[in-house]
Design an enzyme around this catalytic site. Structure first.
Site, PDB file in Angstrom:
ATOM      1  N   GLU A   1       0.813  -1.214   0.000  1.00 27.91           N
ATOM      2  CA  GLU A   1       0.000   0.000   0.000  1.00 27.91           C
ATOM      3  C   GLU A   1       0.851   1.272   0.000  1.00 27.91           C
ATOM      4  O   GLU A   1       0.383   2.351   0.358  1.00 27.91           O
ATOM      5  CB  GLU A   1      -0.930  -0.006   1.222  1.00 27.91           C
ATOM      6  CG  GLU A   1      -1.899  -1.170   1.232  1.00 27.91           C
ATOM      7  CD  GLU A   1      -2.743  -1.219   2.490  1.00 27.91           C
ATOM      8  OE1 GLU A   1      -3.620  -0.348   2.646  1.00 27.91           O
ATOM      9  OE2 GLU A   1      -2.530  -2.111   3.322  1.00 27.91           O
TER      10      GLU A   1
ATOM     11  N   SER B   1      -6.553  -2.054   1.446  1.00 29.03           N
ATOM     12  CA  SER B   1      -6.744  -1.309   0.200  1.00 29.03           C
ATOM     13  C   SER B   1      -7.224  -2.203  -0.938  1.00 29.03           C
ATOM     14  O   SER B   1      -6.862  -2.001  -2.091  1.00 29.03           O
ATOM     15  CB  SER B   1      -5.456  -0.570  -0.214  1.00 29.03           C
ATOM     16  OG  SER B   1      -5.126   0.410   0.728  1.00 29.03           O
TER      17      SER B   1
ATOM     18  N   TYR C   1      -9.411   4.625  -4.929  1.00 20.85           N
ATOM     19  CA  TYR C   1      -8.472   5.740  -4.803  1.00 20.85           C
ATOM     20  C   TYR C   1      -8.405   6.690  -5.995  1.00 20.85           C
ATOM     21  O   TYR C   1      -7.968   7.825  -5.844  1.00 20.85           O
ATOM     22  CB  TYR C   1      -7.060   5.188  -4.528  1.00 20.85           C
ATOM     23  CG  TYR C   1      -6.974   4.478  -3.204  1.00 20.85           C
ATOM     24  CD1 TYR C   1      -7.069   5.180  -2.004  1.00 20.85           C
ATOM     25  CD2 TYR C   1      -6.839   3.102  -3.141  1.00 20.85           C
ATOM     26  CE1 TYR C   1      -7.011   4.532  -0.787  1.00 20.85           C
ATOM     27  CE2 TYR C   1      -6.778   2.434  -1.925  1.00 20.85           C
ATOM     28  CZ  TYR C   1      -6.868   3.174  -0.759  1.00 20.85           C
ATOM     29  OH  TYR C   1      -6.821   2.519   0.435  1.00 20.85           O
TER      30      TYR C   1
ATOM     31  N   ARG D   1     -11.019   3.031  11.326  1.00 20.00           N
ATOM     32  CA  ARG D   1     -12.215   2.999  10.482  1.00 20.00           C
ATOM     33  C   ARG D   1     -12.734   1.575  10.453  1.00 20.00           C
ATOM     34  O   ARG D   1     -11.971   0.636  10.181  1.00 20.00           O
ATOM     35  CB  ARG D   1     -11.874   3.461   9.064  1.00 20.00           C
ATOM     36  CG  ARG D   1     -13.090   3.876   8.236  1.00 20.00           C
ATOM     37  CD  ARG D   1     -12.745   4.064   6.772  1.00 20.00           C
ATOM     38  NE  ARG D   1     -12.601   2.786   6.101  1.00 20.00           N
ATOM     39  CZ  ARG D   1     -11.504   2.404   5.436  1.00 20.00           C
ATOM     40  NH1 ARG D   1     -10.456   3.191   5.365  1.00 20.00           N
ATOM     41  NH2 ARG D   1     -11.467   1.213   4.853  1.00 20.00           N
TER      42      ARG D   1
ATOM     43  N   ASP E   1     -15.334  -1.201   8.894  1.00 20.95           N
ATOM     44  CA  ASP E   1     -16.075  -1.456   7.666  1.00 20.95           C
ATOM     45  C   ASP E   1     -17.189  -2.481   7.888  1.00 20.95           C
ATOM     46  O   ASP E   1     -16.986  -3.495   8.573  1.00 20.95           O
ATOM     47  CB  ASP E   1     -15.140  -1.957   6.569  1.00 20.95           C
ATOM     48  CG  ASP E   1     -14.099  -0.911   6.176  1.00 20.95           C
ATOM     49  OD1 ASP E   1     -14.324   0.279   6.453  1.00 20.95           O
ATOM     50  OD2 ASP E   1     -13.065  -1.295   5.595  1.00 20.95           O
TER      51      ASP E   1
ATOM     52  N   GLU F   1     -14.013  -5.634   8.653  1.00 17.18           N
ATOM     53  CA  GLU F   1     -12.636  -5.445   9.104  1.00 17.18           C
ATOM     54  C   GLU F   1     -12.479  -4.071   9.719  1.00 17.18           C
ATOM     55  O   GLU F   1     -13.397  -3.244   9.685  1.00 17.18           O
ATOM     56  CB  GLU F   1     -11.659  -5.604   7.939  1.00 17.18           C
ATOM     57  CG  GLU F   1     -11.843  -4.591   6.819  1.00 17.18           C
ATOM     58  CD  GLU F   1     -10.863  -4.799   5.677  1.00 17.18           C
ATOM     59  OE1 GLU F   1      -9.775  -4.199   5.738  1.00 17.18           O
ATOM     60  OE2 GLU F   1     -11.184  -5.554   4.736  1.00 17.18           O
TER      61      GLU F   1
ATOM     62  N   ASN G   1      -9.537  -0.789  10.079  1.00 12.59           N
ATOM     63  CA  ASN G   1      -8.289  -0.186   9.601  1.00 12.59           C
ATOM     64  C   ASN G   1      -7.780   0.737  10.698  1.00 12.59           C
ATOM     65  O   ASN G   1      -8.418   1.754  10.998  1.00 12.59           O
ATOM     66  CB  ASN G   1      -8.531   0.609   8.318  1.00 12.59           C
ATOM     67  CG  ASN G   1      -8.947  -0.284   7.166  1.00 12.59           C
ATOM     68  OD1 ASN G   1      -8.117  -0.782   6.430  1.00 12.59           O
ATOM     69  ND2 ASN G   1     -10.248  -0.494   7.021  1.00 12.59           N
TER      70      ASN G   1
ATOM     71  N   GLY H   1      -6.713   5.565   5.388  1.00 11.43           N
ATOM     72  CA  GLY H   1      -6.237   6.491   4.371  1.00 11.43           C
ATOM     73  C   GLY H   1      -6.620   7.934   4.680  1.00 11.43           C
ATOM     74  O   GLY H   1      -7.656   8.210   5.289  1.00 11.43           O
TER      75      GLY H   1
END
Length: 328
Positions: free
Chosen positions: A23, A155, A225, A264, A266, A280, A282, A286
């Site tokens: 990433e 990602s 992205y 974050r 999800d 999951e 994070n 990002g």
């Protein structure tokens, strides 16, 4: 608070970005945004790429604290956090253990299940030891479609959606390139949601929910992205009771892993009954122009620059000064 006050409060700050993970490209974008934002606030911030400069040089910089804008292995998985603990440099985000668990999708799901939190059914497959016969039985156990994932990547790297049993071998081979294990997960059809969380413990709070609507439902690396075709709805169009429920699950999921600073979470919201399922977490999300934490913060009235300052202010160590082990 004035720029002079922030410069005095934070001292010399390192923004760690780039790194050696798959990433790296995203991390470079995240770090550039964070660095610019902190400098615009008067913070004495400096970029530092661990892929190009070693630990000795990191120590020599004498940073008073660092903002971790690294994603994936060697930055989000507890390894760098351990280095910073050794160096005594406070850092943003979760500590060593929470970072390591959060980076492992399998361990994360196991912890969540132990706390009674909802996550799709799954199997763990050995990248080298799973036979073709064993692989062929996975769709019978989890149903189709199903997801195959490299447990330590993010990602949308090392992920494959299997819609027919004939695709299992190819999807498995793709994921096996990235990891020693492959996570096979029940596919939950519905709406894709994400919930940023800030803070720690009882003070942890969820930001507005973001709904992601990608072209053909394919939220892959390009659509995540670089594409302007993906649509984001924030706050997500959900009724108040469901919104509160999902945010509450997000905070519980965050605290179950011992996360701190920010992360974050999800979700998939099942179409048939509006039941949320955790996918999951994070722990170093990002911070690019397409990223979802800044989007949710903006919906809550917090600018990108102020968000960066708030996250930086939360920088800490697992082992506080004065708590060093002493012999009896």
């Amino acid at each position: 608070m004035s720029t002079q006050d922030l410069a005095k409060e934070f001292g010399k700050v390192g923004v760690l970005y780039g790194g050696r993970s798959a990433e790296r490209e995203v991390s470079l974008m995240s770090g550039a945004g964070v660095l610019k934002a902190l400098q615009s606030k008067g913070v004495d911030a400096h970029g530092f790429d661990p892929a190009e400069r070693g630990i000795a040089e990191l120590a020599a910089q004498k940073f008073d604290r660092v903002f971790i804008a690294l994603h994936g292995r060697y930055g989000e998985d507890g390894t760098l956090q351990g280095v910073l603990e050794q160096l005594g440099i406070p850092y943003t985000g979760s500590g060593v253990m929470a970072s390591a668990i959060g980076m492992d999708k399998v361990m994360t799901k196991r912890v969540w299940l132990s706390h009674g939190l909802p996550t799709p059914r799954f199997l763990v497959l050995d990248s080298l030891g799973t036979s073709a016969d064993e692989l062929s039985k996975v769709p019978q156990q989890l149903g189709l479609p199903l997801m195959l994932k490299a447990p330590h990547e993010g990602s949308t790297i090392g992920i494959s959606k299997v819609t027919d049993a004939s695709e299992m071998q190819q999807g498995f081979a793709l994921c096996a390139k990235y990891d020693a294990a492959v996570l096979a997960e029940e596919f939950v059809s519905g709406r894709e949601l994400t919930v940023p969380v800030l803070g720690a413990g009882r003070a942890a709070r969820a930001l507005p929910i973001v709904e992601i609507r990608a072209p053909q439902g394919n939220y892959d690396y390009q659509n995540k992205y670089f594409s302007d075709d993906t649509k984001y709805l924030c706050p997500a169009p959900l009724d108040e009771a469901l919104t509160v429920r999902i945010q509450d699950i997000a905070v519980k999921a965050y605290n179950a892993l011992g996360c701190s600073g920010w992360a974050r979470v999800d979700f998939m919201l099942r179409a048939t009954d509006n039941e949320p399922f955790l996918l999951e977490i994070n722990t170093s999300p990002g911070m690019t122009g397409h990223s979802l934490v800044p989007m949710a913060a903006k919906a809550a009235g917090v600018s990108y620059e102020d968000l960066c300052v708030e996250i930086l202010r939360s920088a800490d160590l697992d082992l506080k000064p004065g708590q060093d082990w002493q012999p009896n």
